[in-house]
Scaffold this motif. Structure first.
Motif, PDB file in Angstrom:
ATOM      1  N   THR A   4     -17.067   5.459 -44.114  1.00 45.44           N
ATOM      2  CA  THR A   4     -16.643   5.905 -42.936  1.00 45.44           C
ATOM      3  C   THR A   4     -15.110   5.698 -42.679  1.00 45.44           C
ATOM      4  OG1 THR A   4     -17.759   4.521 -41.472  1.00 45.44           O
ATOM      5  CG2 THR A   4     -18.531   6.760 -42.005  1.00 45.44           C
ATOM      6  N   GLN A   5     -14.903   4.275 -42.760  1.00 49.03           N
ATOM      7  CA  GLN A   5     -13.484   3.799 -42.577  1.00 49.03           C
ATOM      8  C   GLN A   5     -12.596   4.409 -43.522  1.00 49.03           C
ATOM      9  OE1 GLN A   5     -14.812  -0.397 -42.853  1.00 49.03           O
ATOM     10  NE2 GLN A   5     -13.719  -0.763 -41.010  1.00 49.03           N
ATOM     11  N   LEU A   6     -12.706   4.304 -44.642  1.00 52.22           N
ATOM     12  CA  LEU A   6     -11.751   4.961 -45.668  1.00 52.22           C
ATOM     13  C   LEU A   6     -11.548   6.601 -45.288  1.00 52.22           C
ATOM     14  CD1 LEU A   6     -13.134   3.320 -48.946  1.00 52.22           C
ATOM     15  CD2 LEU A   6     -11.143   2.743 -47.742  1.00 52.22           C
ATOM     16  N   MET A   7     -12.516   7.262 -45.038  1.00 49.51           N
ATOM     17  CA  MET A   7     -12.417   8.525 -44.813  1.00 49.51           C
ATOM     18  C   MET A   7     -11.668   8.915 -43.155  1.00 49.51           C
ATOM     19  SD  MET A   7     -13.599  10.193 -47.027  1.00 49.51           S
ATOM     20  CE  MET A   7     -13.562  11.693 -46.665  1.00 49.51           C
ATOM     21  N   GLN A   8     -11.563   7.839 -42.304  1.00 55.31           N
ATOM     22  CA  GLN A   8     -10.885   7.925 -41.378  1.00 55.31           C
ATOM     23  C   GLN A   8      -9.448   7.482 -41.681  1.00 55.31           C
ATOM     24  OE1 GLN A   8     -12.527   4.666 -38.944  1.00 55.31           O
ATOM     25  NE2 GLN A   8     -13.715   5.950 -37.599  1.00 55.31           N
ATOM     26  N   ILE A   9      -9.019   6.654 -42.460  1.00 54.68           N
ATOM     27  CA  ILE A   9      -7.773   6.493 -42.972  1.00 54.68           C
ATOM     28  C   ILE A   9      -7.133   7.774 -43.669  1.00 54.68           C
ATOM     29  CG2 ILE A   9      -6.288   5.362 -44.780  1.00 54.68           C
ATOM     30  CD1 ILE A   9      -8.261   3.093 -44.348  1.00 54.68           C
ATOM     31  N   ILE A  10      -7.999   8.645 -44.669  1.00 59.75           N
ATOM     32  CA  ILE A  10      -7.731   9.889 -45.309  1.00 59.75           C
ATOM     33  C   ILE A  10      -7.285  10.811 -44.354  1.00 59.75           C
ATOM     34  CG2 ILE A  10      -8.595  11.623 -46.931  1.00 59.75           C
ATOM     35  CD1 ILE A  10      -9.905   9.321 -48.460  1.00 59.75           C
ATOM     36  N   ALA A  11      -8.221  11.105 -43.281  1.00 53.95           N
ATOM     37  CA  ALA A  11      -8.184  12.240 -42.251  1.00 53.95           C
ATOM     38  C   ALA A  11      -7.022  11.876 -41.468  1.00 53.95           C
ATOM     39  CB  ALA A  11      -9.471  12.181 -41.671  1.00 53.95           C
ATOM     40  N   GLN A  12      -6.805  10.731 -40.901  1.00 54.04           N
ATOM     41  CA  GLN A  12      -5.735  10.436 -39.682  1.00 54.04           C
ATOM     42  C   GLN A  12      -4.309  10.594 -40.705  1.00 54.04           C
ATOM     43  OE1 GLN A  12      -5.898  10.364 -36.732  1.00 54.04           O
ATOM     44  NE2 GLN A  12      -7.757   9.874 -36.145  1.00 54.04           N
ATOM     45  N   SER A  13      -4.343  10.081 -41.657  1.00 51.81           N
ATOM     46  CA  SER A  13      -3.126  10.004 -42.488  1.00 51.81           C
ATOM     47  C   SER A  13      -2.778  11.604 -42.936  1.00 51.81           C
ATOM     48  CB  SER A  13      -3.279   9.255 -44.002  1.00 51.81           C
ATOM     49  OG  SER A  13      -3.329   7.944 -43.420  1.00 51.81           O
ATOM     50  N   GLY A  14      -3.581  12.350 -43.375  1.00 53.98           N
ATOM     51  CA  GLY A  14      -3.670  13.873 -43.694  1.00 53.98           C
ATOM     52  C   GLY A  14      -3.021  14.661 -42.518  1.00 53.98           C
ATOM     53  N   THR A  15      -3.543  14.265 -41.366  1.00 55.59           N
ATOM     54  CA  THR A  15      -3.356  14.774 -40.194  1.00 55.59           C
ATOM     55  C   THR A  15      -1.690  14.701 -39.776  1.00 55.59           C
ATOM     56  OG1 THR A  15      -5.725  15.041 -39.399  1.00 55.59           O
ATOM     57  CG2 THR A  15      -3.543  15.428 -37.683  1.00 55.59           C
ATOM     58  N   ALA A  16      -1.375  13.202 -39.931  1.00 57.14           N
ATOM     59  CA  ALA A  16      -0.051  12.900 -39.839  1.00 57.14           C
ATOM     60  C   ALA A  16       0.869  13.667 -40.533  1.00 57.14           C
ATOM     61  CB  ALA A  16       0.068  11.302 -39.858  1.00 57.14           C
ATOM     62  N   GLN A  17       0.520  14.014 -41.963  1.00 55.39           N
ATOM     63  CA  GLN A  17       1.555  14.407 -42.693  1.00 55.39           C
ATOM     64  C   GLN A  17       1.591  15.787 -42.430  1.00 55.39           C
ATOM     65  OE1 GLN A  17       0.806  13.611 -47.089  1.00 55.39           O
ATOM     66  NE2 GLN A  17      -0.490  12.093 -46.447  1.00 55.39           N
ATOM     67  N   SER A  18       0.702  16.611 -41.700  1.00 55.43           N
ATOM     68  CA  SER A  18       0.524  17.986 -41.584  1.00 55.43           C
ATOM     69  C   SER A  18       1.401  18.078 -40.398  1.00 55.43           C
ATOM     70  CB  SER A  18      -0.879  18.533 -41.264  1.00 55.43           C
ATOM     71  OG  SER A  18      -1.480  18.511 -42.532  1.00 55.43           O
ATOM     72  N   LEU A  19       1.336  17.299 -39.614  1.00 60.92           N
ATOM     73  CA  LEU A  19       1.961  17.253 -38.323  1.00 60.92           C
ATOM     74  C   LEU A  19       3.512  17.041 -38.442  1.00 60.92           C
ATOM     75  CD1 LEU A  19      -0.284  15.439 -35.799  1.00 60.92           C
ATOM     76  CD2 LEU A  19       0.383  17.761 -35.227  1.00 60.92           C
ATOM     77  N   CYS A  20       3.937  16.365 -39.406  1.00 62.57           N
ATOM     78  CA  CYS A  20       5.398  15.745 -39.681  1.00 62.57           C
ATOM     79  C   CYS A  20       5.857  17.450 -40.249  1.00 62.57           C
ATOM     80  CB  CYS A  20       5.243  14.744 -40.631  1.00 62.57           C
ATOM     81  SG  CYS A  20       5.315  13.161 -39.891  1.00 62.57           S
ATOM     82  N   GLN A  21       5.181  18.143 -41.132  1.00 56.56           N
ATOM     83  CA  GLN A  21       5.488  19.096 -41.535  1.00 56.56           C
ATOM     84  C   GLN A  21       5.702  20.381 -40.526  1.00 56.56           C
ATOM     85  OE1 GLN A  21       6.572  19.990 -44.995  1.00 56.56           O
ATOM     86  NE2 GLN A  21       7.379  21.683 -44.029  1.00 56.56           N
ATOM     87  N   GLU A  22       4.993  20.318 -39.726  1.00 57.72           N
ATOM     88  CA  GLU A  22       4.873  21.275 -38.583  1.00 57.72           C
ATOM     89  C   GLU A  22       6.132  20.929 -37.629  1.00 57.72           C
ATOM     90  OE1 GLU A  22       1.299  21.510 -36.324  1.00 57.72           O
ATOM     91  OE2 GLU A  22      -0.050  21.724 -38.130  1.00 57.72           O
ATOM     92  N   ALA A  23       6.458  19.511 -37.575  1.00 59.09           N
ATOM     93  CA  ALA A  23       7.286  19.249 -36.573  1.00 59.09           C
ATOM     94  C   ALA A  23       8.775  19.673 -37.372  1.00 59.09           C
ATOM     95  CB  ALA A  23       7.491  17.677 -36.672  1.00 59.09           C
ATOM     96  N   LEU A  24       8.747  19.720 -38.676  1.00 52.39           N
ATOM     97  CA  LEU A  24      10.050  19.940 -39.428  1.00 52.39           C
ATOM     98  C   LEU A  24      10.335  21.555 -39.276  1.00 52.39           C
ATOM     99  CD1 LEU A  24      12.437  19.503 -41.280  1.00 52.39           C
ATOM    100  CD2 LEU A  24      10.872  19.530 -43.191  1.00 52.39           C
ATOM    101  N   ASN A  25       9.205  22.232 -39.308  1.00 47.30           N
ATOM    102  CA  ASN A  25       9.425  23.877 -39.078  1.00 47.30           C
ATOM    103  C   ASN A  25       9.742  24.058 -37.912  1.00 47.30           C
ATOM    104  OD1 ASN A  25       8.298  24.255 -41.836  1.00 47.30           O
ATOM    105  ND2 ASN A  25       6.242  24.265 -41.076  1.00 47.30           N
TER     106      ASN A  25
END
Length: 103
Positions: A4-25
């Motif tokens: 579950t800790q590993l999945m938290q890292i993956i999920a939070q990191s993926g969300t951060a990446q998506s938010l950065c792309q949205e910010a650029l847009n």
């Protein structure tokens, strides 16, 4: 090491990446405030992922463990990518703020 800790890292990191792309847009569409909000949200997600990662590293150090698995490698790959993208987006944020100030 908890899966579950590993999945938290993956999920939070993926969300951060998506938010950065949205910010650029948002920045490209001259929606500076919305973009800045997205960058802030990305930072929050990235910090959460880094916190879990740090906890895992402490567990490894205390147990003198060398256990690794594919999910751990995948999680760390996501975290590294998110940190890189966030750093770039933080620089873009400054550029867009400067351009906005010149209008």
């Amino acid at each position: 090491m908890e899966e579950t800790q590993l999945m938290q890292i993956i999920a939070q990191s993926g969300t951060a990446q998506s938010l950065c792309q949205e910010a650029l847009n948002c920045f490209q569409q001259q929606q500076l405030e919305t973009g800045l909000n997205k960058v802030h949200q990305a930072q929050t997600c990235l910090k959460a992922a880094q916190k879990v990662h740090g906890e895992l590293l402490q567990e490894f150090a205390q147990e003198n463990s060398t256990e690794t698995n594919l999910l751990l490698i995948h999680a760390e790959d996501h975290l590294t990518a998110a940190e890189t993208i966030y750093a770039l987006m933080d620089n873009f944020k400054v550029i867009y703020q400067q351009l906005e100030g010149k209008k």
